[in-house]
Design an enzyme around this catalytic site. Structure first.
Site, PDB file in Angstrom:
ATOM      1  N   THR A 151       0.839  -1.212   0.000  1.00  0.00           N
ATOM      2  CA  THR A 151       0.000   0.000   0.000  1.00  0.00           C
ATOM      3  C   THR A 151       0.870   1.257   0.000  1.00  0.00           C
ATOM      4  O   THR A 151       0.644   2.187  -0.777  1.00  0.00           O
ATOM      5  CB  THR A 151      -0.940  -0.021   1.225  1.00  0.00           C
ATOM      6  OG1 THR A 151      -1.785  -1.163   1.103  1.00  0.00           O
ATOM      7  CG2 THR A 151      -1.776   1.240   1.310  1.00  0.00           C
ATOM      8  N   HIS A 171       3.966 -10.175   2.959  1.00  0.00           N
ATOM      9  CA  HIS A 171       3.022 -11.120   3.587  1.00  0.00           C
ATOM     10  C   HIS A 171       2.218 -11.931   2.583  1.00  0.00           C
ATOM     11  O   HIS A 171       1.504 -12.856   2.964  1.00  0.00           O
ATOM     12  CB  HIS A 171       2.105 -10.401   4.595  1.00  0.00           C
ATOM     13  CG  HIS A 171       1.059  -9.513   4.005  1.00  0.00           C
ATOM     14  ND1 HIS A 171      -0.262  -9.866   3.975  1.00  0.00           N
ATOM     15  CD2 HIS A 171       1.137  -8.290   3.444  1.00  0.00           C
ATOM     16  CE1 HIS A 171      -0.964  -8.882   3.425  1.00  0.00           C
ATOM     17  NE2 HIS A 171      -0.125  -7.917   3.090  1.00  0.00           N
ATOM     18  N   THR A 202      13.608   4.399  10.827  1.00  0.00           N
ATOM     19  CA  THR A 202      14.512   3.303  11.190  1.00  0.00           C
ATOM     20  C   THR A 202      14.086   2.018  10.492  1.00  0.00           C
ATOM     21  O   THR A 202      12.925   1.628  10.541  1.00  0.00           O
ATOM     22  CB  THR A 202      14.491   3.099  12.724  1.00  0.00           C
ATOM     23  OG1 THR A 202      14.860   4.335  13.326  1.00  0.00           O
ATOM     24  CG2 THR A 202      15.436   1.999  13.161  1.00  0.00           C
ATOM     25  N   CYS A 257     -17.139  -3.753   0.490  1.00  0.00           N
ATOM     26  CA  CYS A 257     -16.537  -2.424   0.378  1.00  0.00           C
ATOM     27  C   CYS A 257     -16.241  -1.896   1.769  1.00  0.00           C
ATOM     28  O   CYS A 257     -16.637  -2.485   2.767  1.00  0.00           O
ATOM     29  CB  CYS A 257     -17.413  -1.482  -0.420  1.00  0.00           C
ATOM     30  SG  CYS A 257     -18.785  -0.831   0.515  1.00  0.00           S
TER      31      CYS A 257
HETATM   32  N1  PLP Z   1      -1.629  -4.602  -4.328  1.00  0.00           N
HETATM   33  C1  PLP Z   1      -2.285  -5.765  -4.461  1.00  0.00           C
HETATM   34  C2  PLP Z   1      -2.545  -6.303  -5.827  1.00  0.00           C
HETATM   35  C3  PLP Z   1      -2.731  -6.460  -3.335  1.00  0.00           C
HETATM   36  O1  PLP Z   1      -3.390  -7.618  -3.476  1.00  0.00           O
HETATM   37  C4  PLP Z   1      -2.474  -5.904  -2.048  1.00  0.00           C
HETATM   38  C5  PLP Z   1      -2.982  -6.566  -0.839  1.00  0.00           C
HETATM   39  O2  PLP Z   1      -4.031  -7.175  -0.838  1.00  0.00           O
HETATM   40  C6  PLP Z   1      -1.763  -4.700  -1.964  1.00  0.00           C
HETATM   41  C7  PLP Z   1      -1.361  -4.081  -3.123  1.00  0.00           C
HETATM   42  C8  PLP Z   1      -1.443  -4.076  -0.642  1.00  0.00           C
HETATM   43  O3  PLP Z   1      -0.327  -4.680  -0.053  1.00  0.00           O
HETATM   44  P1  PLP Z   1      -0.067  -4.571   1.519  1.00  0.00           P
HETATM   45  O4  PLP Z   1      -1.090  -5.445   2.196  1.00  0.00           O
HETATM   46  O5  PLP Z   1       1.342  -5.056   1.707  1.00  0.00           O
HETATM   47  O6  PLP Z   1      -0.212  -3.141   1.882  1.00  0.00           O
END
Ligand code: PLP
Length: 401
Positions: A70, A208, A244, A341
């Site tokens: 994200t 993850h 950090t 949603c």
């Molecule tokens: N992009 C995609 C295609 C995802 O499936 C996800 C998580 O579901 C993300 C970005 C976001 O990643 P994170 O959970 O590491 O913030």
């Protein structure tokens, strides 16, 4: 118990947990400190960076750790657009919310285009071509047209793989001064992902989804691409992402990436897992064939196209996907409908809607996402329980294969 929601998050590989615990216990120094605790932490961090960089085929200095996918996606929009006055944006209708919302926030002061996808969920290249030409036509006289293109490598709901190399070629031909980003969160680790082959300037990955810890990801930034920092402060991450560094998480990420890509097997280490790609695909295909042959009015979303090895998205006509998720959860089968949603209300999946499905059909889809952490032989039981649950929700007598 059958955990089939690995695209939401994956159970950590024991090797990654072990490695992280060792760092937390013994090598807890701040990687920026100049004493030996600091320099040891720095060495460990850079080793983790080198390991992941090798997997995606980039230089270690091109890889920047973030708090996850994200953050990396948000950073792309803020960081690229901040210094490019008049830069256009092209993204697609099926992106993850972290891209869609970052693009919408940026759109308030720039033009943006969301690419259409076809009925199988693949981005339409003719739409890309006309959007790129519009950017050239619309750029102010005397300025060099530029644009930021962000299209995911594989979709998180359907697993459908996008033609990123072709996207790069089309965009760079029409708008040479463009920056192309791909969100590779769902593809990295599961298939071979090399930045040079893809030709992208920026790429997002997350730990993850590959058996690493939550709260860490990375953004690849091709050498020479200008991107302003999103988070300001210290000099960490090549002066591009302050804060950090989470050394233990970086190590957990690298070890998980080595496990999922089979690097551990190559190095002669005894893996606790059975080989991700083959196992996930075999189980996915078994369930897919079983469901299609046992039930009427079911279809595989994106099933006609190349998909990530672990993902199966099935529409069950007339079934409310939320009800099915809950029934299956009661039976110890954990899947996702990918259509809730943020407000908690249920709306059809934006991905399936973009593929042209009715609201009702888009609310009937379940995503099964596999990994290599399940014991052998669970798939037959899952198949039986899903068939019985769908029949029950349709008010039909139970017929099991
Ligand atoms: N992009 C995609 C295609 C995802 O499936 C996800 C998580 O579901 C993300 C970005 C976001 O990643 P994170 O959970 O590491 O913030």
């Amino acid at each position: 118990m059958s955990y089939l929601d690995n695209n939401a998050t994956m159970q950590m590989y024991p090797e990654a947990i072990e490695a992280m615990m060792t760092i937390q216990r013994l090598h807890f120094g701040n990687a920026s400190s100049i004493h030996s605790f600091g320099s040891t932490a720095r060495e460990i961090l850079e080793k983790a960076r080198r390991g992941i960089a090798k997997i995606i085929g980039c230089k270690p200095k091109e890889l920047h750790f973030t708090s996850g996918g994200t953050e990396a996606n948000n950073w792309v929009f803020r960081g690229v657009l901040e210094s490019r006055v008049g830069c256009g944006i092209i993204t697609s209708t099926i992106e993850h919310k972290s891209v869609l919302k970052a693009a919408t926030a940026a759109r308030s002061y720039r033009s943006a285009h969301k690419l259409r996808v076809d009925k199988d969920g693949v981005v339409e290249l003719d739409d890309l071509e006309s959007a790129a030409r519009d950017i050239v036509r619309g750029s102010a006289w005397g300025t060099r047209p530029s644009c930021l293109v962000s299209v995911m490598l594989a979709n998180n709901e359907t697993g459908v793989i996008q033609p990123i190399r072709e996207i790069v070629d089309v965009v760079k031909y029409i708008v040479p001064d463009s920056v192309v980003h791909t969100d590779a969160v769902q593809m990295f680790g599961k298939h071979r992902v090399k930045v040079q082959t893809l030709g992208v300037d920026l790429m997002t990955i997350s730990a993850h989804k590959v058996g690493g810890p939550k709260g860490i990801g990375a953004l690849y930034v091709r050498e020479g691409v200008k991107i302003d920092p999103l988070i300001l402060g210290g000099h960490q991450e090549h002066d591009r992402r302050a804060g950090t560094e989470n050394v233990a998480a970086a190590v957990g990420f690298q070890v998980a990436a080595a496990c999922i890509t089979g690097d551990m097997i190559q190095k002669g280490r005894i893996p606790t897992h059975r080989g991700y790609a083959e196992t996930a695909k075999r189980d996915r295909d078994e369930l897919e064939v079983g469901l299609l042959s046992a039930l009427d009015d079911v279809w595989v979303n994106g099933g006609e196209r190349e998909r990530v090895c672990n993902t199966l998205n099935v529409g069950f006509r007339g079934v409310d996907s939320e009800a099915l998720v809950l029934v299956l959860s009661g039976l110890g089968i954990f899947v996702s409908n990918g259509s809730a949603c943020e407000s908690g209300a249920l709306e059809g999946s934006h991905v399936l809607r973009a593929m042209g499905q009715s609201e009702e059909d888009s609310r009937s889809a379940i995503r099964f996402s596999f990994s290599d952490t399940m014991p052998e032989g669970y798939c037959g039981l899952v198949l039986k329980d899903v068939i019985e649950s769908v029949n029950a929700l349709r008010g039909m007598p139970s017929i099991t294969p």
